[in-house]
Scaffold this motif. Structure first.
Motif, PDB file in Angstrom:
ATOM      1  N   ALA A 103       0.935  -1.161   0.025  1.00  0.00           N
ATOM      2  CA  ALA A 103       0.025  -0.008  -0.156  1.00  0.00           C
ATOM      3  C   ALA A 103       0.991   1.276  -0.149  1.00  0.00           C
ATOM      4  O   ALA A 103       0.322   2.412  -0.046  1.00  0.00           O
ATOM      5  N   ILE A 104       1.939   1.122   0.107  1.00  0.00           N
ATOM      6  CA  ILE A 104       3.073   2.444   0.348  1.00  0.00           C
ATOM      7  C   ILE A 104       2.856   3.294  -1.009  1.00  0.00           C
ATOM      8  O   ILE A 104       2.743   4.442  -0.676  1.00  0.00           O
ATOM      9  N   ARG A 105       2.945   2.639  -2.241  1.00  0.00           N
ATOM     10  CA  ARG A 105       2.690   3.728  -3.301  1.00  0.00           C
ATOM     11  C   ARG A 105       1.579   4.447  -3.346  1.00  0.00           C
ATOM     12  O   ARG A 105       1.532   5.589  -3.711  1.00  0.00           O
ATOM     13  N   ASP A 106       0.326   3.815  -3.133  1.00  0.00           N
ATOM     14  CA  ASP A 106      -1.133   4.338  -3.048  1.00  0.00           C
ATOM     15  C   ASP A 106      -0.938   5.424  -1.975  1.00  0.00           C
ATOM     16  O   ASP A 106      -1.448   6.622  -2.527  1.00  0.00           O
ATOM     17  N   VAL A 107      -0.587   5.192  -0.936  1.00  0.00           N
ATOM     18  CA  VAL A 107      -0.784   6.069   0.218  1.00  0.00           C
ATOM     19  C   VAL A 107       0.089   7.311  -0.191  1.00  0.00           C
ATOM     20  O   VAL A 107      -0.287   8.285  -0.016  1.00  0.00           O
ATOM     21  N   CYS A 108       1.232   7.013  -0.677  1.00  0.00           N
ATOM     22  CA  CYS A 108       2.108   8.360  -0.953  1.00  0.00           C
ATOM     23  C   CYS A 108       1.656   9.045  -2.000  1.00  0.00           C
ATOM     24  O   CYS A 108       2.015  10.182  -2.102  1.00  0.00           O
ATOM     25  N   GLN A 109       0.969   8.342  -2.985  1.00  0.00           N
ATOM     26  CA  GLN A 109       0.393   9.329  -4.400  1.00  0.00           C
ATOM     27  C   GLN A 109      -0.568   9.999  -3.500  1.00  0.00           C
ATOM     28  O   GLN A 109      -0.787  11.225  -4.209  1.00  0.00           O
ATOM     29  N   GLN A 110      -1.310   9.720  -2.617  1.00  0.00           N
ATOM     30  CA  GLN A 110      -2.497  10.364  -2.122  1.00  0.00           C
ATOM     31  C   GLN A 110      -1.710  11.505  -1.248  1.00  0.00           C
ATOM     32  O   GLN A 110      -2.252  12.831  -1.374  1.00  0.00           O
ATOM     33  N   LEU A 111      -0.945  11.215  -0.534  1.00  0.00           N
ATOM     34  CA  LEU A 111       0.019  12.244   0.117  1.00  0.00           C
ATOM     35  C   LEU A 111       0.730  13.313  -0.862  1.00  0.00           C
ATOM     36  O   LEU A 111       0.518  14.658  -0.500  1.00  0.00           O
ATOM     37  N   ASN A 112       1.065  12.908  -1.820  1.00  0.00           N
ATOM     38  CA  ASN A 112       1.762  13.813  -2.820  1.00  0.00           C
ATOM     39  C   ASN A 112       0.797  14.921  -3.305  1.00  0.00           C
ATOM     40  O   ASN A 112       1.142  16.067  -3.691  1.00  0.00           O
ATOM     41  N   GLU A 113      -0.317  14.450  -3.305  1.00  0.00           N
ATOM     42  CA  GLU A 113      -1.585  15.600  -4.015  1.00  0.00           C
ATOM     43  C   GLU A 113      -1.772  16.458  -2.691  1.00  0.00           C
ATOM     44  O   GLU A 113      -2.554  17.646  -3.291  1.00  0.00           O
ATOM     45  N   ILE A 114      -1.882  16.190  -1.778  1.00  0.00           N
ATOM     46  CA  ILE A 114      -2.610  17.166  -0.500  1.00  0.00           C
ATOM     47  C   ILE A 114      -1.612  17.681   0.458  1.00  0.00           C
ATOM     48  O   ILE A 114      -1.885  18.540   1.271  1.00  0.00           O
ATOM     49  N   LEU A 115      -0.372  16.998   0.568  1.00  0.00           N
ATOM     50  CA  LEU A 115       0.856  17.507   1.690  1.00  0.00           C
ATOM     51  C   LEU A 115       1.220  18.862   0.774  1.00  0.00           C
ATOM     52  O   LEU A 115       2.142  18.533   0.006  1.00  0.00           O
TER      53      LEU A 115
END
Length: 345
Positions: free
Chosen positions: A82-94
């Motif tokens: 799940a690392i890539r999926d969570v980091c992709q989400q983070l990349n959009e909102i952080l």
């Protein structure tokens, strides 16, 4: 006091949240399941993963953007898949600077990327050098009960490593630093494969002699592969190596040991994973390590044997017999040689 988001409300994420809360930090525990967040906030329990009361100051979140708002540090504790999926989400909102720390242990099959490499690939504004890894001999069940535990944090950025150390260290949770990110990550990932083997050995009814041999020769395999990828061989003699290996191979708290134990008793992999109900990182990592060994031309007979049990449906007893009947050789050709070669140059 710092604001910290812990992403992943499994047993390890919950335990690390408790450590942070004990240090008086503002802790936000994020889960992708709304019902889990509501249960944690209402009952202060997370019984599927950890049978312990959770401090009321820990707040669970289902909305990721809300969880990371104004935090100074983000601790990623989700399964490696799940690392890539969570980091992709983070990349959009952080949209602000936060120290990224991960405590996930595994390697991505096919790409053979370590977790820090996956994070840096998915996060546009984070360099690999700045990411911190936390690893070491640390069962979540014991950490959650404030039993003495010692771990290592590692980053090529010394300042970030010290930030992570200061966030977590307390009288029950001691934290060392190390500059060897490769060794710390690989030690934490590869020991899960050997823990599967230890469980298989116990499931077959073998004794302590067999398990001691498996742990020792497994450590040699980990060091052999790790140093070929740039790790310091001394790292594997420390907490992220032999320390994590011992605790994961010898305790019923270890889900990798438990999964291996069921395999040794004759259950199929699908049955085991269904019965466990949690991620068994060693299974995924065994596939990656098998690929790594082939790519690097590294001899890893124990890892390859476990791979055959997991994915080729080899019988555990047959694999043990093959390992015991390998060509005779000297023992001091592994870690001792690696250390000699490194420090004689």
């Amino acid at each position: 006091m710092a604001k910290v988001a812990v992403l992943g409300a499994g047993s390890w994420g919950t335990a690390l949240s408790i450590v942070l809360a004990d240090n008086n930090h503002d802790v936000r525990l994020w889960t992708h399941r709304q019902d889990q967040a509501e249960i944690i906030n209402t009952t202060h329990k997370n019984e599927k993963y950890l049978e312990i009361m959770i401090p009321e100051k820990i707040r669970a979140y289902y909305d990721l953007q809300e969880a990371i708002q104004d935090v100074s540090a983000i601790v990623i504790v989700v399964p490696t898949k799940a690392i890539r999926d969570v980091c992709q989400q983070l990349n959009e909102i952080l949209h602000h600077n936060a120290t990224i720390i991960h405590a996930s242990k595994g390697i991505e099959p096919e790409t053979l990327k370590r977790v820090s490499e996956m994070i840096s690939e998915e996060m546009d504004h984070y360099n690999y050098d700045d990411i911190v890894v936390l690893s070491g001999p640390s069962h979540a069940e014991e950490v959650g009960k404030r039993q003495p535990t010692t771990v290592t944090v590692s980053s090529l950025n010394d300042i970030n490593a010290e930030i992570a150390q200061d966030l977590f260290i307390n009288e029950a949770f001691r934290v060392y630093t190390s500059p060897d990110v490769v060794g710390v990550e690989l030690g934490g990932a590869l020991k899960n494969i050997i823990a599967l083997g230890a469980g298989i050995s116990d499931g077959l009814g073998y004794g302590d002699n067999a398990k001691a041999a498996l742990i020792t020769r497994g450590l040699a395999e980990i060091a052999r592969l790790g140093t070929s990828l740039g790790a310091n061989p001394l790292t594997f003699l420390g907490l992220p190596g032999v320390g994590d290996l011992i605790v994961t191979c010898t305790s019923v708290h270890s889900r990798n040991w438990r999964a291996g134990n069921l395999l040794g008793k004759g259950k199929k992999l699908d049955q085991v994973l269904d019965q466990m109900g949690m991620v068994v990182e060693g299974v995924r990592t065994a596939k990656a390590a098998h690929q790594f060994a082939s790519q690097q031309q590294i001899e890893m007979p124990i890892t390859n044997g476990i791979y055959k049990i997991l994915f080729d449906e080899a019988k555990p007893k047959d694999v043990v017999d093959q390992l015991m009947n390998r060509t005779k050789r000297e023992e001091m050709d592994d870690i001792a040689t690696l250390l000699t070669e490194r420090y004689s140059q």
